[in-house]
Every structure is written in C-alpha cells, then in structure tokens.
Motif scaffolding. Structure first.
Motif, PDB file in Angstrom:
ATOM      1  N   MET A   1       0.863  -1.262   0.117  1.00 47.34           N
ATOM      2  CA  MET A   1       0.159   0.185   0.011  1.00 47.34           C
ATOM      3  C   MET A   1       0.821   1.160   0.091  1.00 47.34           C
ATOM      4  N   THR A   2       0.674   2.254  -0.958  1.00 50.18           N
ATOM      5  CA  THR A   2       1.497   3.376  -0.781  1.00 50.18           C
ATOM      6  C   THR A   2       0.803   4.485  -0.391  1.00 50.18           C
ATOM      7  N   ASP A   4       0.146   7.288  -1.076  1.00 50.49           N
ATOM      8  CA  ASP A   4      -0.530   8.096  -1.939  1.00 50.49           C
ATOM      9  C   ASP A   4      -1.926   7.662  -2.068  1.00 50.49           C
ATOM     10  N   ALA A   5      -2.293   6.512  -1.571  1.00 53.80           N
ATOM     11  CA  ALA A   5      -3.487   5.843  -2.040  1.00 53.80           C
ATOM     12  C   ALA A   5      -4.525   6.700  -1.293  1.00 53.80           C
ATOM     13  N   PRO A   6      -5.370   6.775  -1.763  1.00 50.48           N
ATOM     14  CA  PRO A   6      -6.878   7.607  -1.076  1.00 50.48           C
ATOM     15  C   PRO A   6      -7.289   7.042   0.241  1.00 50.48           C
ATOM     16  N   HIS A   7      -7.681   7.807   0.953  1.00 51.84           N
ATOM     17  CA  HIS A   7      -8.265   7.667   2.258  1.00 51.84           C
ATOM     18  C   HIS A   7      -9.567   7.760   2.219  1.00 51.84           C
ATOM     19  N   THR A  32      -5.634  -2.399   7.555  1.00 58.01           N
ATOM     20  CA  THR A  32      -5.814  -1.879   6.211  1.00 58.01           C
ATOM     21  C   THR A  32      -5.460  -2.958   4.975  1.00 58.01           C
ATOM     22  N   VAL A  36      -7.808  -4.632   2.481  1.00 58.79           N
ATOM     23  CA  VAL A  36      -7.729  -4.635   1.154  1.00 58.79           C
ATOM     24  C   VAL A  36      -7.516  -6.187   0.365  1.00 58.79           C
ATOM     25  N   GLU A  40     -10.128  -7.501  -2.496  1.00 60.97           N
ATOM     26  CA  GLU A  40      -9.412  -7.945  -3.716  1.00 60.97           C
ATOM     27  C   GLU A  40     -10.208  -9.256  -3.941  1.00 60.97           C
ATOM     28  N   GLN A 116      -1.699  -9.977  -9.992  1.00 60.34           N
ATOM     29  CA  GLN A 116      -1.729  -8.622  -9.208  1.00 60.34           C
ATOM     30  C   GLN A 116      -1.889  -8.845  -7.480  1.00 60.34           C
ATOM     31  N   SER A 117      -2.913  -9.902  -7.245  1.00 57.57           N
ATOM     32  CA  SER A 117      -3.289 -10.021  -5.750  1.00 57.57           C
ATOM     33  C   SER A 117      -1.985 -10.441  -4.920  1.00 57.57           C
TER      34      SER A 117
END
Length: 125
Positions: A1-2, A4-7, A32, A36, A40, A116-117
């Motif tokens: 998780m970066t 800049d990911a939306p909160h 978190t 996620v 996913e 991707q997961s």
C-alpha cells in the motif's frame, strides 16, 4: 500500500470491526492490508464465478448446436422444420461466438487479478 493511496472513512458494526481486528492479528497484516486483501479476494471470486457460469453456458450451447446439426443432417423432417432448425442453429452459433469472446476476456481478467493480488494470507511476522 502506498502513501498516496486514497483515504476514506467507513462506519462498521462493532462486531465486524472486532472480526477484522482478530483476522488482522492472526494474519500478521495491518488492518488496512487485511481489508484490502479481503476486498480484492471478493472481486476475484465474482469474476471466477462469472467465468464458471460462462463455461457452463458454453457447454449447453455446444450441446444444442450438436443436437440441431444432427437433426438437420438426418433430413427426415419436413422442409419448414429443417429451415427453422437452420435459423436456430445460426442464432446459437452467433451466441457461441459471443460466449467465446466473454470467456476469453474473463480468463484474462482473472489471470491479471491473480498476478496482481497479494499472496494468500502472507504474514509479516
């Protein structure tokens, strides 16, 4: 998780929050990351079920095509019945082509999601 990911804020029933806390502790993931992972996984499950449904539908269409083709090839029905069977066969063949396209698209989507997961229940402990 970066970073800049939306909160965003979300309201959860206390019992669900407690379940997430417990799952997070058991997996060694942050809450978190646990959320996620579960989201996913749920979306991947939906597309996998859609793919399975399309395969079942494709099997049914294939059987119907074979039955109609056998009826036409047998040739012992009246002319109108054979013509109706040909019309149905053409419709089923078009539907078959659409199903093949959908199966191809869903297969690529499921493969992409699997790549991707995150690994299942990877622990940071």
């Amino acid at each position: 998780m970066t970073a800049d990911a939306p909160h965003f804020k979300i309201r959860l029933p206390r019992t669900l929050k407690a379940k997430l806390d417990q799952a997070s502790r058991l997996s060694g993931l942050s809450i978190t990351a646990e959320i996620v992972y579960r989201l996913e996984d749920s979306f991947a499950s939906i597309e996998t079920k859609m793919l399975e449904h399309r395969f079942d539908e494709l099997d049914t269409v294939n059987r119907e095509i074979d039955d109609l083709q056998a009826f036409i090839d047998k040739g012992d029905a009246d002319k109108q019945a054979i013509e109706n069977a040909r019309t149905q066969l053409q419709s089923l063949q078009r539907w078959h082509e659409l199903l093949i396209d959908q199966v191809s698209h869903l297969t690529m989507e499921v493969s992409k999601q699997q790549e991707q997961s995150p690994p299942k229940r990877a622990s940071r402990k």
